[in-house]
Design an enzyme around this catalytic site. Structure first.
Site, PDB file in Angstrom:
ATOM      1  CD  GLU A 287     -43.040   6.324 -16.389  1.00 49.36           C
ATOM      2  OE1 GLU A 287     -42.348   7.094 -17.045  1.00 49.36           O
ATOM      3  OE2 GLU A 287     -43.232   6.468 -15.166  1.00 49.36           O
ATOM      4  CG  HIS A 308     -64.848  20.851 -33.755  1.00 51.67           C
ATOM      5  ND1 HIS A 308     -65.788  21.323 -34.640  1.00 51.67           N
ATOM      6  CD2 HIS A 308     -65.457  20.825 -32.546  1.00 51.67           C
ATOM      7  CE1 HIS A 308     -66.906  21.586 -33.991  1.00 51.67           C
ATOM      8  NE2 HIS A 308     -66.740  21.288 -32.718  1.00 51.67           N
ATOM      9  CE  LYS A 422     -34.136   8.441 -17.404  1.00 54.67           C
ATOM     10  NZ  LYS A 422     -34.320   7.995 -16.037  1.00 54.67           N
TER      11      LYS A 422
HETATM   12  O1  PA5 Z   1     -43.013   7.598 -12.538  1.00 56.67           O
HETATM   13  C1  PA5 Z   1     -41.806   7.583 -12.554  1.00 56.67           C
HETATM   14  O2  PA5 Z   1     -41.151   6.862 -11.810  1.00 56.67           O
HETATM   15  C2  PA5 Z   1     -41.028   8.500 -13.490  1.00 56.67           C
HETATM   16  O3  PA5 Z   1     -41.859   9.190 -14.339  1.00 56.67           O
HETATM   17  C3  PA5 Z   1     -40.205   9.492 -12.691  1.00 56.67           C
HETATM   18  O4  PA5 Z   1     -41.076  10.208 -11.861  1.00 56.67           O
HETATM   19  C4  PA5 Z   1     -39.459  10.443 -13.590  1.00 56.67           C
HETATM   20  O5  PA5 Z   1     -38.644   9.732 -14.470  1.00 56.67           O
HETATM   21  C5  PA5 Z   1     -38.600  11.401 -12.773  1.00 56.67           C
HETATM   22  O6  PA5 Z   1     -37.712  10.693 -11.971  1.00 56.67           O
HETATM   23  P1  PA5 Z   1     -36.990  11.369 -10.763  1.00 56.67           P
HETATM   24  O7  PA5 Z   1     -38.000  11.802  -9.776  1.00 56.67           O
HETATM   25  O8  PA5 Z   1     -36.090  10.315 -10.214  1.00 56.67           O
HETATM   26  O9  PA5 Z   1     -36.213  12.549 -11.305  1.00 56.67           O
END
Ligand code: PA5
Length: 446
Positions: A287, A308, A422
């Protein structure tokens, strides 16, 4: 030294000149993170977090963890992405992936709200029958669909079981300190709340209440976890030398390999307890770096299991991969191969040998085979599996991720790409305000 990086198995693939050339960029990235003058600089709270955290809240986390331990059989942490992976990684690494089956004086810990699976929610609801339950809903934005749905489900279950008043004592919320519907709702309902600090993004939040409350409930010593991270911060933020600072060295090596076309990094662990640690790492790097058409693809394996399966590809497939191995030198769990009179399987040459020794030899043999096959290996070792060392390791990867992202030329602290699915999902589900998109998407799905 708490953490050792061995570059002997990557050196054949990286010239001194390549390393020297990138070093200036790595040092500039370190400097920029510390000066907070780079992209995403409003999300750098994690850098000083191991020392600069809310001590009053930290004490409240420990108190809440005690209350939870004393009042339930099942504790459910509800969150997704950065609001779940860190906690699960630490619990499984330090306790066990089989934590819930262990004999222990802490509640079973489950993670929910990290998928949209009716089966998984139904199974967890069934497990809760006849048991005392507490939940911790964790969402920085407070609006993420997956945990919001799971929260509704478990809140309803708790309110039916204990009444509104009773449920209030069993619901703990971790979210933004002021913004968002979850905060507003929690304040109105009277739930105890914990804060995801403004300047800390989800995937860098394991050492905030996001990770610490579920981790503390499992019986892990969160003071030691923070101490380890604090010592790592003291080292990695102050040594401005790529040869001396193993965190910078890791960032440098992986970027050199990426520029050579090795676009997939595989995190390798030799213990099943590290499977969720691998997942935490994949989110952190995927990310943070995968944007603007750039980035190393973070993959992971557990060896020898995956030798494996994916082992074939790593040894012999397209030469676009390198491996980063995380290894714990001294295992705490030992088991010797039994002696067998008949020796039908021919294994008596191993009788009496500890499995950890065999696992180490598997690692050595694999490293040499894989480098012979053209897959560079970076080896990262900690001495023992404990809270301090894991805190150190978490910080190592976080700081290296910030540095790497800047060297790559991206903002490592945003995640614009997460929004696309989303929007489509909301439109297709008929969320008010998405009418136009819904029509267009339905047309494409015909
Ligand atoms: O690293 C990030 O920002 C994302 O993975 C969020 O943690 C994830 O989308 C969850 O978001 P939130 O804590 O707002 O529900």
């Amino acid at each position: 030294m708490t953490l050792k990086l061995t570059d002997a198995y990557v050196k054949p693939f990286v010239s001194d000149k390549e390393l020297a050339d990138i070093s200036g960029e790595v040092l500039a990235a370190q400097k920029s993170l510390l000066a907070k003058d780079g992209e995403g600089n409003d999300f750098l709270g994690w850098i000083t977090l191991p020392d600069d955290y809310d001590k009053e809240e930290f004490a409240r986390i420990k108190k809440a963890a005690e209350k939870i331990k004393n009042s339930c059989d099942i504790f459910i942490a509800i969150g997704i992405g950065g609001s779940y992976l860190g906690a699960r990684a630490v619990v499984e690494f330090l306790k066990s992936p089989l934590y819930n089956s262990l004999k222990k004086d802490t509640p079973d810990v489950y993670f929910s709200g990290c998928n949209i699976s009716a089966q998984s929610l139904n199974e967890l609801l069934a497990l809760c029958e006849g048991k005392d339950v507490c939940i911790n809903v964790i969402s920085k934005s407070g609006t993420t669909t997956e945990p919001a749905v799971a929260f509704r489900v478990f809140r309803e279950m708790l309110e039916k079981k204990y009444g509104k008043e009773g449920a209030r004592e069993r619901i703990f919320v971790t979210t933004d300190k002021a913004k968002g519907t979850l905060k507003k709702f929690s304040d109105e309902a009277g739930y105890e709340t914990f804060v995801v600090p403004d300047a800390v993004g989800g995937r860098f939040s394991v050492l905030t209440a996001v990770g610490l409350l579920p981790i503390a409930v499992s019986g892990v010593d969160i003071d030691m976890l923070m101490n380890g991270a604090s010592d790592a911060a003291a080292r990695y933020t102050t040594i401005a030398d790529v040869e001396e600072n193993e965190c910078l060295k890791y960032a440098a090596l992986r970027n050199v390999l990426y520029r050579q076309g090795k676009a997939t990094e595989i995190l390798v662990n030799y213990e099943p307890y590290a499977a969720m640690f691998n997942e935490w790492w994949k989110q952190l790097y995927g990310e943070s770096e995968g944007k603007d058409g750039k980035g190393l693809f973070p993959a992971s394996v557990i060896f020898s299991t995956d030798l494996h399966s994916l082992g074939q590809f790593i040894q012999d497939g397209s030469r676009s991969v390198f491996e980063t191995i995380v290894s714990v030198k001294n295992a705490d769990s030992k088991l010797a191969v039994p002696y067998d009179d008949a020796n039908v399987d021919g294994l008596n040459f191993l009788a009496g040998t500890d499995l950890n020794e065999i696992n180490k030899v598997a690692m050595q043999g694999t490293i040499l085979a894989h480098i012979d096959g053209g897959a560079p290996n970076i080896l990262i070792e900690i001495e023992e599996k404990n809270e301090y060392n894991l805190g150190y390791l978490l910080y190592f990867f976080e700081f290296a991720c910030g540095v790497s992202g800047y060297v790559l030329g991206v903002n490592p602290f945003n995640q614009p790409g997460v929004e696309a699915y989303k929007k489509n999902m909301f439109a297709l589900l008929g969320k008010p305000g998405y009418e136009e998109q819904k029509k267009a998407l339905e047309e494409r799905l015909k």
